[in-house]
Design a protein around this motif. Structure first.
Motif, mmCIF file in Angstrom:
data_model
loop_
_atom_site.group_PDB
_atom_site.id
_atom_site.type_symbol
_atom_site.label_atom_id
_atom_site.label_comp_id
_atom_site.label_asym_id
_atom_site.label_seq_id
_atom_site.Cartn_x
_atom_site.Cartn_y
_atom_site.Cartn_z
ATOM 1 N N PHE A 450 0.835 -1.191 0.000
ATOM 2 C CA PHE A 450 0.000 0.000 0.000
ATOM 3 C C PHE A 450 0.873 1.246 0.000
ATOM 4 N N LYS A 451 0.366 2.266 -0.696
ATOM 5 C CA LYS A 451 1.098 3.529 -0.756
ATOM 6 C C LYS A 451 0.894 4.352 0.505
ATOM 7 N N TYR A 452 -0.294 4.208 1.125
ATOM 8 C CA TYR A 452 -0.616 5.001 2.301
ATOM 9 C C TYR A 452 -0.856 4.104 3.508
ATOM 10 N N LYS A 453 -0.560 4.639 4.666
ATOM 11 C CA LYS A 453 -0.843 3.934 5.903
ATOM 12 C C LYS A 453 -2.339 4.005 6.190
ATOM 13 N N SER A 454 -2.838 3.033 6.903
ATOM 14 C CA SER A 454 -4.234 3.040 7.319
ATOM 15 C C SER A 454 -4.359 3.771 8.648
ATOM 16 N N GLY A 455 -5.443 4.543 8.780
ATOM 17 C CA GLY A 455 -5.674 5.311 9.998
ATOM 18 C C GLY A 455 -6.184 6.699 9.689
ATOM 19 N N GLN A 456 -6.136 7.589 10.666
ATOM 20 C CA GLN A 456 -6.583 8.975 10.520
ATOM 21 C C GLN A 456 -5.369 9.899 10.443
ATOM 22 N N PHE A 457 -5.412 10.812 9.474
ATOM 23 C CA PHE A 457 -4.310 11.750 9.259
ATOM 24 C C PHE A 457 -4.897 13.131 8.997
ATOM 25 N N SER A 458 -4.205 14.146 9.479
ATOM 26 C CA SER A 458 -4.684 15.521 9.339
ATOM 27 C C SER A 458 -3.784 16.297 8.398
ATOM 28 N N GLY A 459 -4.386 17.332 7.795
ATOM 29 C CA GLY A 459 -3.648 18.222 6.901
ATOM 30 C C GLY A 459 -4.290 19.590 6.900
ATOM 31 N N SER A 460 -3.525 20.609 6.573
ATOM 32 C CA SER A 460 -4.019 21.989 6.581
ATOM 33 C C SER A 460 -3.617 22.700 5.302
ATOM 34 N N ALA A 461 -4.441 23.704 4.939
ATOM 35 C CA ALA A 461 -4.163 24.540 3.767
ATOM 36 C C ALA A 461 -4.930 25.838 3.938
ATOM 37 N N ASP A 462 -4.559 26.852 3.157
ATOM 38 C CA ASP A 462 -5.202 28.165 3.248
ATOM 39 C C ASP A 462 -6.583 28.124 2.609
ATOM 40 N N GLN A 475 -8.137 3.487 4.716
ATOM 41 C CA GLN A 475 -8.108 2.059 4.991
ATOM 42 C C GLN A 475 -7.705 1.323 3.714
ATOM 43 N N ASP A 476 -6.511 0.736 3.696
ATOM 44 C CA ASP A 476 -5.994 -0.014 2.539
ATOM 45 C C ASP A 476 -6.024 0.841 1.275
ATOM 46 N N ASP A 477 -5.449 2.043 1.356
ATOM 47 C CA ASP A 477 -5.344 2.971 0.226
ATOM 48 C C ASP A 477 -6.697 3.502 -0.240
ATOM 49 N N VAL A 478 -7.727 3.376 0.565
ATOM 50 C CA VAL A 478 -9.049 3.890 0.218
ATOM 51 C C VAL A 478 -9.429 4.967 1.227
ATOM 52 N N ILE A 479 -9.807 6.158 0.728
ATOM 53 C CA ILE A 479 -10.269 7.239 1.601
ATOM 54 C C ILE A 479 -11.702 6.915 2.005
ATOM 55 N N THR A 480 -11.926 6.719 3.282
ATOM 56 C CA THR A 480 -13.249 6.326 3.764
ATOM 57 C C THR A 480 -14.019 7.472 4.411
ATOM 58 N N ALA A 481 -13.331 8.515 4.870
ATOM 59 C CA ALA A 481 -14.038 9.624 5.527
ATOM 60 C C ALA A 481 -13.158 10.871 5.497
ATOM 61 N N ILE A 482 -13.818 12.035 5.387
ATOM 62 C CA ILE A 482 -13.141 13.337 5.440
ATOM 63 C C ILE A 482 -13.935 14.228 6.378
ATOM 64 N N THR A 483 -13.263 14.775 7.376
ATOM 65 C CA THR A 483 -13.910 15.653 8.350
ATOM 66 C C THR A 483 -13.158 16.972 8.425
ATOM 67 N N ILE A 484 -13.904 18.077 8.353
ATOM 68 C CA ILE A 484 -13.303 19.409 8.496
ATOM 69 C C ILE A 484 -13.273 19.732 9.983
ATOM 70 N N SER A 485 -12.088 19.759 10.556
ATOM 71 C CA SER A 485 -11.950 19.931 12.004
ATOM 72 C C SER A 485 -11.806 21.385 12.424
ATOM 73 N N ALA A 486 -11.301 22.242 11.535
ATOM 74 C CA ALA A 486 -11.132 23.659 11.899
ATOM 75 C C ALA A 486 -11.111 24.502 10.631
ATOM 76 N N HIS A 487 -11.683 25.695 10.721
ATOM 77 C CA HIS A 487 -11.666 26.639 9.591
ATOM 78 C C HIS A 487 -12.025 28.028 10.112
ATOM 79 N N SER A 488 -11.779 29.038 9.315
ATOM 80 C CA SER A 488 -12.131 30.420 9.667
ATOM 81 C C SER A 488 -12.940 31.092 8.572
ATOM 82 N N ASP A 489 -13.475 30.302 7.637
ATOM 83 C CA ASP A 489 -14.264 30.857 6.546
ATOM 84 C C ASP A 489 -15.696 31.112 6.990
#
Length: 538
Positions: A450-462, A475-489
């Protein structure tokens, strides 16, 4: 809808607090200044997003977007348009100056709060301000330039230092100021209304009714004519403009329009996720077995077709032919040297004509045997059968009788040499089936990489107003969920932008287009997901 509610609240405060506002005007100025400072600092710090949703949408947005300040300006401008002696005029005229100053202070808070994004982009990143948003920003600057002299000259100590005529002429700048407020609102809300936002459509309708009625009443009062046509004409024109604005604000479709020309600018990290291995070892094994089964089935079909056309005698001859062919391949020279002797011993009593025919037969057979490599095994079957036919033919024994002196009677004896090789059924010429190769040994199962590890990972951008942080579950190179944890828009931009998460999940890629009307917020989410994927790499 907030705008209508703000007008109602402003009217209630003015009607019941008329005397209090006039007596404690400085206190209200301080309250308005405090609210403006909180707006500016809160926007800069980004803590408005930590407020409860009901407080952020019902209180914060009312002041941050200038709805309450505009409602106060509406009361001030209608005070000069309604007939003399009306309830509105009697209530507002005594506190018109105070309401104008409070509204101006709140408007400055709104401008400096929103200006932290729009005004900075106008001079540093003008490409982010496109179309109506760019014109709305220019409109805001013009409004500030018009409002500042009106705001300053509203104070009593400033007004006393000015000539009455000069002050009155300066106050006429309020008319283009009110007109620019309406244009500014249309530039902001019509694009959202066309995208299907009902709240924006309601705001366009509310502002249009209020400002166009005011314009019609003000023009009618300025004409001051008893002519019925002139009295009605301003309202007809206002109604026509309202209809045009309504047509321009109608939704073009139900869903947000996908922006274009974004894919080319997508970062390398936002390319599609790698596909899993197309063929596993088990799939390869199944393919080999299926191919072997198909070849075996074809061979059996061919053998069956051959066996149906061949008699028992032919089968025996075929077996002899196969044995002879094997011996012939093993020692072709020996076979060639023995064939003429066999023929001579069998036909030693035949007359010259028969000898001549037999000699031709032996010559052709010797030539054929001399080059066994040029002829395939199936071609040998007719030759051997021809030989057997000549040996077992009932006419062959007749050559030993005394009547064989006449060549004419014995001429038919060597018919196999004169007749061409009999055409056998094409099925007889089919090559003998080769033995089925043994299947390759099964490879040992290989664990998927697998190219990606399984689990939850965070990232930020403008995003639009600041950084956007997302949490991505893999999970096994498949994106199963995306949650927006913080923003200022702000709303409704961030809500519209959240639709891009569904597109990322369905396509399993961040190489997608942004959402029109929420371009920067959706791009921030997309790039934040790409950053999270980068953090999840093995």
């Amino acid at each position: 809808m907030n705008f209508i509610i703000c007008i109602a609240i402003a009217w209630i405060l003015s009607y019941y607090g008329n005397k209090v506002i006039r007596k404690y005007a400085n206190l209200f100025y301080m309250i308005a200044t405090t609210i403006s400072v909180i707006l500016i600092i809160g926007t800069a710090a980004g803590f408005s997003n930590s407020l409860p949703a009901w407080l952020r949408n019902s209180v914060w947005s009312v002041f941050a977007w200038g709805s309450f300040a505009t409602a106060l300006f509406v009361l001030v401008m209608f005070a000069g348009a309604v007939p003399k002696g009306s309830v509105i005029q009697k209530t507002i005229i005594p506190i018109r100056k105070e309401l104008s100053i409070i509204a101006s202070i709140l408007t400055l808070g709104h401008n400096f709060s929103a200006g932290q994004v729009y005004f900075i982009w106008l001079f540093t990143k003008p490409e982010r301000l496109q179309g109506p948003l760019l014109w709305a920003t220019f409109c805001s600057i013009a409004l500030i330039l018009l409002m500042l002299p009106l705001f300053v000259t509203s104070f009593t100590f400033v007004r006393k230092k000015m000539k009455p005529k000069s002050w009155k002429n300066l106050q006429r700048l309020s008319y283009p100021f009110y007109g620019l407020i309406y244009i500014h609102v249309l530039l902001l809300f019509i694009p959202k209304a066309r995208m299907g936002h009902n709240s924006s459509l309601v705001n366009v309708a509310a502002f249009s009714v209020v400002f166009l009625i005011y314009a019609a009443m003000r023009i009618q009062k300025a004409l001051n004519s008893n002519n019925a046509v002139l009295k009605v004409a301003p309202f007809v024109a206002a109604l026509a403009i309202c209809g045009i604005v309504g047509v321009l604000s109608m939704p073009v479709n139900d869903n947000p329009v996908i922006a274009t020309n974004e894919t080319a600018n997508a970062p390398k990290e936002s390319q599609s996720l790698p596909d899993k291995e197309a063929t596993s070892p088990t799939d390869k094994k199944d393919d080999v077995e299926a191919t072997q089964q198909m070849e075996t089935a074809k061979t059996e079909d061919t053998s069956k077709s051959v066996s149906q056309d061949v008699t028992p005698d032919d089968n025996a001859r075929t077996e002899e032919t196969k044995d002879s062919a094997k011996a012939e391949n093993a020692n072709p020279e020996k076979i060639n040297s023995q064939e003429p002797k066999v023929e001579d011993s069998k036909q030693q009593d035949i007359k010259p004509a028969v000898d001549h025919a037999s000699e031709q037969k032996n010559t052709s057979e010797a030539q054929t045997a001399a080059a066994p490599k040029e002829v395939e095994k199936p071609v040998e079957e007719p030759k051997k059968e021809e030989k057997k036919t000549a040996e077992t033919s009932p006419e062959a024994p007749k050559t030993n009788e005394p009547k064989a002196d006449t060549p004419k009677e014995d001429a038919p004896a060597p018919q196999p040499a004169e007749n061409p090789v009999p055409k056998e059924n094409p099925a007889k010429e089919a090559p003998a089936p080769e033995p089925t190769p043994e299947p390759a040994p099964e490879p040992a199962p290989v664990a998927p990489v697998f190219k990606y590890k399984s689990g939850q990972f965070s990232g930020s951008a403008d995003g639009y107003n600041g950084p956007i942080t997302v949490s991505v579950t893999i999970q096994d190179d498949v994106i199963t969920a995306i949650t927006i944890s913080a923003h200022s828009d702000d709303e409704p931009f961030i809500t519209n932008a959240k639709a891009i998460t569904g597109t990322i999940l369905s396509s399993q890629s961040t190489n997608i287009n942004t959402i029109s009307g929420a371009t920067f917020s959706s791009r921030g989410i997309k790039e934040a997901v790409a950053a999270a994927l980068n953090n999840a790499k093995n």
